[in-house]
Design a protein around this motif. Sequence first.
Motif, PDB file in Angstrom:
ATOM      1  N   VAL A 133       3.522  -0.123   3.097  1.00  0.00           N
ATOM      2  CA  VAL A 133       3.113  -1.066   4.057  1.00  0.00           C
ATOM      3  C   VAL A 133       2.554  -2.167   3.250  1.00  0.00           C
ATOM      4  N   THR A 134       3.397  -3.274   4.154  1.00  0.00           N
ATOM      5  CA  THR A 134       2.492  -4.909   3.264  1.00  0.00           C
ATOM      6  C   THR A 134       2.345  -5.868   4.128  1.00  0.00           C
ATOM      7  N   THR A 135       1.314  -6.011   3.691  1.00  0.00           N
ATOM      8  CA  THR A 135       0.716  -7.158   3.546  1.00  0.00           C
ATOM      9  C   THR A 135       0.035  -8.088   3.212  1.00  0.00           C
ATOM     10  N   ASP A 136      -1.129  -9.302   3.307  1.00  0.00           N
ATOM     11  CA  ASP A 136      -1.995  -9.251   2.330  1.00  0.00           C
ATOM     12  C   ASP A 136      -2.274  -8.012   1.555  1.00  0.00           C
ATOM     13  N   LEU A 188       0.981  -0.989   0.344  1.00  0.00           N
ATOM     14  CA  LEU A 188      -0.233   0.012   0.134  1.00  0.00           C
ATOM     15  C   LEU A 188       1.115   1.212   0.277  1.00  0.00           C
ATOM     16  N   VAL A 189       0.562   2.045  -0.491  1.00  0.00           N
ATOM     17  CA  VAL A 189       1.175   3.350  -0.989  1.00  0.00           C
ATOM     18  C   VAL A 189       0.127   4.714  -0.907  1.00  0.00           C
ATOM     19  N   ARG A 190       0.900   5.901  -0.874  1.00  0.00           N
ATOM     20  CA  ARG A 190       0.345   6.821  -0.555  1.00  0.00           C
ATOM     21  C   ARG A 190      -0.697   7.522  -2.312  1.00  0.00           C
ATOM     22  N   ALA A 191      -1.608   7.290  -2.480  1.00  0.00           N
ATOM     23  CA  ALA A 191      -2.134   7.617  -3.817  1.00  0.00           C
ATOM     24  C   ALA A 191      -1.523   8.692  -4.329  1.00  0.00           C
ATOM     25  N   ASP A 192      -0.995   9.760  -4.344  1.00  0.00           N
ATOM     26  CA  ASP A 192       0.078  10.529  -5.192  1.00  0.00           C
ATOM     27  C   ASP A 192       1.158   9.981  -5.164  1.00  0.00           C
ATOM     28  N   ASP A 193       1.945   8.764  -4.743  1.00  0.00           N
ATOM     29  CA  ASP A 193       2.721   8.467  -4.990  1.00  0.00           C
ATOM     30  C   ASP A 193       2.838   7.655  -6.431  1.00  0.00           C
ATOM     31  N   ASP A 194       3.686   8.048  -7.717  1.00  0.00           N
ATOM     32  CA  ASP A 194       3.562   6.724  -8.466  1.00  0.00           C
ATOM     33  C   ASP A 194       5.353   6.886  -8.654  1.00  0.00           C
ATOM     34  N   SER A 195       6.106   6.877  -7.557  1.00  0.00           N
ATOM     35  CA  SER A 195       7.629   6.079  -7.584  1.00  0.00           C
ATOM     36  C   SER A 195       7.718   4.645  -7.724  1.00  0.00           C
ATOM     37  N   ILE A 196       6.616   3.840  -6.873  1.00  0.00           N
ATOM     38  CA  ILE A 196       6.781   2.198  -7.389  1.00  0.00           C
ATOM     39  C   ILE A 196       5.907   1.409  -7.884  1.00  0.00           C
ATOM     40  N   LYS A 197       6.623   0.948  -9.211  1.00  0.00           N
ATOM     41  CA  LYS A 197       6.226   0.972 -10.135  1.00  0.00           C
ATOM     42  C   LYS A 197       5.883  -0.899  -9.808  1.00  0.00           C
ATOM     43  N   SER A 198       7.412  -1.493  -9.112  1.00  0.00           N
ATOM     44  CA  SER A 198       7.642  -3.085  -9.284  1.00  0.00           C
ATOM     45  C   SER A 198       8.341  -2.773  -7.957  1.00  0.00           C
ATOM     46  N   LYS A 230      -6.677   7.746   0.142  1.00  0.00           N
ATOM     47  CA  LYS A 230      -5.133   8.853   0.965  1.00  0.00           C
ATOM     48  C   LYS A 230      -4.173   7.721   0.391  1.00  0.00           C
ATOM     49  N   PHE A 231      -4.907   6.987   0.434  1.00  0.00           N
ATOM     50  CA  PHE A 231      -3.782   5.468   0.182  1.00  0.00           C
ATOM     51  C   PHE A 231      -4.329   4.381  -1.550  1.00  0.00           C
ATOM     52  N   LYS A 232      -3.485   3.653  -2.029  1.00  0.00           N
ATOM     53  CA  LYS A 232      -3.737   2.861  -3.211  1.00  0.00           C
ATOM     54  C   LYS A 232      -2.941   1.392  -3.001  1.00  0.00           C
ATOM     55  N   LEU A 233      -3.997   0.837  -3.593  1.00  0.00           N
ATOM     56  CA  LEU A 233      -2.751  -0.860  -3.382  1.00  0.00           C
ATOM     57  C   LEU A 233      -2.030  -0.493  -4.925  1.00  0.00           C
ATOM     58  N   ALA A 234      -0.957  -1.533  -4.978  1.00  0.00           N
ATOM     59  CA  ALA A 234       0.126  -1.736  -5.731  1.00  0.00           C
ATOM     60  C   ALA A 234      -0.503  -2.394  -7.141  1.00  0.00           C
ATOM     61  N   GLY A 235      -0.983  -3.883  -6.370  1.00  0.00           N
ATOM     62  CA  GLY A 235      -1.379  -4.929  -7.907  1.00  0.00           C
ATOM     63  C   GLY A 235       0.296  -5.849  -8.017  1.00  0.00           C
ATOM     64  N   PHE A 236       0.567  -6.014  -6.674  1.00  0.00           N
ATOM     65  CA  PHE A 236       1.972  -6.241  -7.231  1.00  0.00           C
ATOM     66  C   PHE A 236       2.072  -8.016  -7.086  1.00  0.00           C
ATOM     67  N   LYS A 237       0.561  -8.165  -6.674  1.00  0.00           N
ATOM     68  CA  LYS A 237       0.671  -9.497  -6.107  1.00  0.00           C
ATOM     69  C   LYS A 237       1.599 -11.147  -6.005  1.00  0.00           C
ATOM     70  N   MET A 238       2.781 -10.556  -4.958  1.00  0.00           N
ATOM     71  CA  MET A 238       3.685 -11.207  -4.489  1.00  0.00           C
ATOM     72  C   MET A 238       2.640 -12.547  -4.573  1.00  0.00           C
ATOM     73  N   SER A 239       2.265 -13.263  -3.470  1.00  0.00           N
ATOM     74  CA  SER A 239       1.810 -13.876  -3.181  1.00  0.00           C
ATOM     75  C   SER A 239       0.761 -14.730  -3.921  1.00  0.00           C
ATOM     76  N   ASN A 240       0.136 -16.107  -3.228  1.00  0.00           N
ATOM     77  CA  ASN A 240      -1.304 -16.415  -3.241  1.00  0.00           C
ATOM     78  C   ASN A 240      -1.609 -17.098  -1.624  1.00  0.00           C
ATOM     79  N   GLU A 241      -2.597 -16.117  -1.456  1.00  0.00           N
ATOM     80  CA  GLU A 241      -3.010 -16.102   0.014  1.00  0.00           C
ATOM     81  C   GLU A 241      -4.305 -17.186  -0.070  1.00  0.00           C
TER      82      GLU A 241
END
Length: 282
Positions: A196-199, A134-144, A215-226
């Motif tokens: 922030v990272t978790t499920d 989860l990142v701030r809604a206005d943060d586009d610096s984390i693309k992967s 205020k926040f948005k999910l990056a959508g990286f899908k780093m694991s399957n739960e």
Amino acid sequence: MKLHKVTAASAAVLALALTATACGSDDKADSGSAGSGGGGKITIGIKIDQPGIGLKTPDGKYTGFDVDVATYIAKELGYDAKDITFKETKSADRETAIERGDVKFIAASYSINDKRLAKVDFAGPYLLAHQDILVRADDDSIKSPADLNSKKLCSVTGSTSATNVKEKLAPKAQLQKYGGYSECLTGLENKVIDAVTTDDSILAGYASQETAKGKFKLAGFKMSNENYGIGLKKGDADLKKKIDAALTKMVSDGSWDKAVKANFGPAGYKYEPAPKIGNIVK
């Protein structure tokens, strides 16, 4: 005459004993017949501190996707909402609560894995979640995930999520561990941390709170399957069959979709379709 008095006294004692036996209760998870309701009570394990998943509000009510799923299942088993007692089951206590009979079943962001299957059985799965950030809604610096290198990454003490990212995806990430995800979100909002990272389901729940909307948005990286499942006592095949049937019905009648959108919608959670019963995605 003396014999008559002794017999009457004995009868009184016997009556009291029978009354006590009839009124007695073992105060376990289900005082009715197993899995059938029938006017009994049922105790269900949930989380009470995860918004969107399982949360106990200040007025004593319970909300969240897992709460909705558990309530639906209980209804299909024959229990009214008033017959349900929700019991907090922390992650480390879930298997013990099931084995000891403190709860009938558990719906608490409970991922199915081999280690847990050695101790308990699972119905479902009923939700496929993924580790995300989860990142701030206005943060586009984390693309992967690799962009987390040199970023301040937060998770909670005892969680393996941030460690997984640091060891496998972004070894230069600056790992920060707080006592709870609410603290992580405060740090994220105040720019003390970057992600922030978790499920993703848990992150979506926090981001959907009224105070966090927009205020926040999910990056959508899908780093694991739960694969979230309903935990129940080992070997209770009858209950497992009934819960699987309830979950199948919840999906088919539209209640599952409705519950997902109600609890996670404000965060723009791009959730997976409802998984098929028994389909464990590795």
